[in-house]
Design a protein around this motif. Sequence first.
Motif, short mmCIF file in Angstrom:
data_model
loop_
_atom_site.label_atom_id
_atom_site.label_comp_id
_atom_site.label_asym_id
_atom_site.label_seq_id
_atom_site.Cartn_x
_atom_site.Cartn_y
_atom_site.Cartn_z
N THR A 84 0.83 -1.20 0.00
CA THR A 84 0.00 0.00 0.00
C THR A 84 0.87 1.25 0.00
OG1 THR A 84 -1.88 -1.06 1.07
CG2 THR A 84 -1.70 1.32 1.34
N VAL A 85 1.93 1.25 0.80
CA VAL A 85 2.84 2.39 0.85
C VAL A 85 3.41 2.67 -0.54
CG1 VAL A 85 5.08 3.19 1.73
CG2 VAL A 85 3.42 2.18 3.29
N GLU A 86 3.81 1.62 -1.25
CA GLU A 86 4.39 1.80 -2.58
C GLU A 86 3.36 2.35 -3.57
OE1 GLU A 86 6.82 1.98 -5.87
OE2 GLU A 86 7.26 1.99 -3.72
N ARG A 87 2.14 1.82 -3.52
CA ARG A 87 1.12 2.34 -4.44
C ARG A 87 0.78 3.78 -4.10
NH1 ARG A 87 -4.32 -0.89 -5.62
NH2 ARG A 87 -2.75 -2.40 -6.28
N ALA A 88 0.70 4.09 -2.82
CA ALA A 88 0.41 5.47 -2.40
C ALA A 88 1.51 6.41 -2.88
CB ALA A 88 0.25 5.54 -0.89
N ARG A 89 2.77 5.95 -2.81
CA ARG A 89 3.88 6.77 -3.29
C ARG A 89 3.76 7.03 -4.78
NH1 ARG A 89 7.96 6.49 -6.20
NH2 ARG A 89 7.74 4.25 -6.59
N GLN A 90 3.43 6.00 -5.55
CA GLN A 90 3.26 6.16 -6.99
C GLN A 90 2.14 7.15 -7.31
OE1 GLN A 90 2.59 2.17 -8.37
NE2 GLN A 90 4.71 1.51 -7.97
N HIS A 91 1.03 7.02 -6.58
CA HIS A 91 -0.09 7.94 -6.78
C HIS A 91 0.29 9.36 -6.42
CE1 HIS A 91 -3.47 4.67 -6.60
NE2 HIS A 91 -2.84 4.68 -7.75
N ARG A 92 1.03 9.52 -5.32
CA ARG A 92 1.46 10.86 -4.91
C ARG A 92 2.37 11.48 -5.96
NH1 ARG A 92 5.69 10.49 -0.60
NH2 ARG A 92 6.92 10.22 -2.48
N ASP A 93 3.37 10.71 -6.41
CA ASP A 93 4.35 11.25 -7.35
C ASP A 93 3.75 11.60 -8.70
OD1 ASP A 93 6.14 10.90 -5.32
OD2 ASP A 93 7.18 9.17 -6.22
N SER A 94 2.67 10.91 -9.08
CA SER A 94 2.04 11.18 -10.38
C SER A 94 0.81 12.07 -10.25
CB SER A 94 1.65 9.86 -11.05
OG SER A 94 0.67 9.17 -10.30
N ALA A 95 0.51 12.52 -9.02
CA ALA A 95 -0.69 13.32 -8.75
C ALA A 95 -1.94 12.62 -9.27
CB ALA A 95 -0.56 14.72 -9.35
N ALA A 96 -1.99 11.30 -9.07
CA ALA A 96 -3.10 10.49 -9.58
C ALA A 96 -4.40 10.80 -8.83
CB ALA A 96 -2.76 9.01 -9.43
N THR A 97 -5.50 10.56 -9.52
CA THR A 97 -6.83 10.62 -8.91
C THR A 97 -7.54 9.31 -9.23
OG1 THR A 97 -7.63 11.79 -10.88
CG2 THR A 97 -7.07 13.14 -8.96
N PRO A 98 -7.25 8.25 -8.45
CA PRO A 98 -7.84 6.95 -8.74
C PRO A 98 -9.36 7.00 -8.59
CG PRO A 98 -6.77 6.95 -6.60
CD PRO A 98 -6.40 8.24 -7.25
N PRO A 99 -10.08 6.32 -9.48
CA PRO A 99 -11.55 6.32 -9.39
C PRO A 99 -12.03 5.77 -8.05
CG PRO A 99 -10.80 5.35 -11.47
CD PRO A 99 -9.59 5.53 -10.62
N LEU A 100 -13.12 6.35 -7.57
CA LEU A 100 -13.71 5.89 -6.32
C LEU A 100 -14.75 4.82 -6.57
CD1 LEU A 100 -14.19 9.27 -4.39
CD2 LEU A 100 -12.22 7.72 -4.38
N ALA A 101 -14.95 3.97 -5.56
CA ALA A 101 -15.96 2.91 -5.67
C ALA A 101 -17.36 3.51 -5.74
CB ALA A 101 -15.84 1.97 -4.47
N GLU A 102 -17.58 4.60 -5.03
CA GLU A 102 -18.88 5.27 -5.00
C GLU A 102 -18.65 6.76 -4.83
OE1 GLU A 102 -22.11 3.03 -2.72
OE2 GLU A 102 -20.27 2.40 -1.71
N SER A 103 -19.69 7.53 -5.11
CA SER A 103 -19.64 8.96 -4.84
C SER A 103 -20.85 9.33 -4.01
CB SER A 103 -19.61 9.77 -6.14
OG SER A 103 -20.78 9.54 -6.90
N VAL A 104 -20.81 10.51 -3.41
CA VAL A 104 -21.93 10.98 -2.60
C VAL A 104 -23.07 11.32 -3.55
CG1 VAL A 104 -22.72 12.74 -0.98
CG2 VAL A 104 -20.39 11.83 -0.81
N GLY A 105 -24.25 10.81 -3.25
CA GLY A 105 -25.39 10.99 -4.15
C GLY A 105 -25.77 12.43 -4.41
N ASP A 106 -25.85 13.26 -3.37
CA ASP A 106 -26.29 14.64 -3.53
C ASP A 106 -25.50 15.53 -2.59
OD1 ASP A 106 -27.65 16.97 -4.13
OD2 ASP A 106 -29.38 16.48 -2.87
N VAL A 107 -24.26 15.80 -2.96
CA VAL A 107 -23.41 16.60 -2.08
C VAL A 107 -23.93 18.03 -1.97
CG1 VAL A 107 -21.74 17.45 -3.80
CG2 VAL A 107 -20.98 16.95 -1.45
N ALA A 108 -24.71 18.49 -2.94
CA ALA A 108 -25.23 19.86 -2.90
C ALA A 108 -26.16 20.07 -1.71
CB ALA A 108 -25.97 20.17 -4.20
N GLY A 109 -26.74 18.99 -1.17
CA GLY A 109 -27.67 19.12 -0.07
C GLY A 109 -27.03 19.34 1.29
#
Length: 198
Positions: A84-109
Amino acid sequence: MSKAPGLSRRDILNSLLLPALGLGLASAPSNVFAQASGNSRTLVAYLSRSGNTRVIAGQLQRRFRADLFEIRTAEPYPEDYEETVERARQHRDSAATPPLAESVGDVAGYQTVFLGFPIWGMALPAPVRTFLTTHDLSDKTLVPFITHGGYGTGSAPRSVADLASGARILEPFVLQADQERETLNRVTAWLQAVEPEL
């Protein structure tokens, strides 16, 4: 920055006792409250690996009768800490935005969003970066709560401010919590001492 209303450091520190008692969210199924219930104007969104941030999220959820959302990636991080540390480092160094499993349905509320996360490699974890870039928090009150393993918050507060520039950001709650690497190092040292006797 002003202090989040109704919260005290003592309240949150007391909540850290819950895992030892087998109570609270540490044993709850993941993402139980993934979508807004429609009854609350407060959201608690959090990322947690070891459970420390999850405990704080649970206390906030109970205190404010908030909706709860666990930030999880579509492709889970490895169970192994070092991987996990290695993957997190790779994501940090590449400024990645990995897709999320879900999103908040109505954040505007929501009017208030508590955002919790651990520090990974002295930076904001990539899944939290994804959350902030895929959910518009403009004109909302954003209250970060951060756990770290002893090295402080690094660049994370600045990243949150940059990614949620339209939000009113309150002073974060910051807590040094147990670090998995330190645990692994101590176990390794112990094993080196006892293995010759096995």
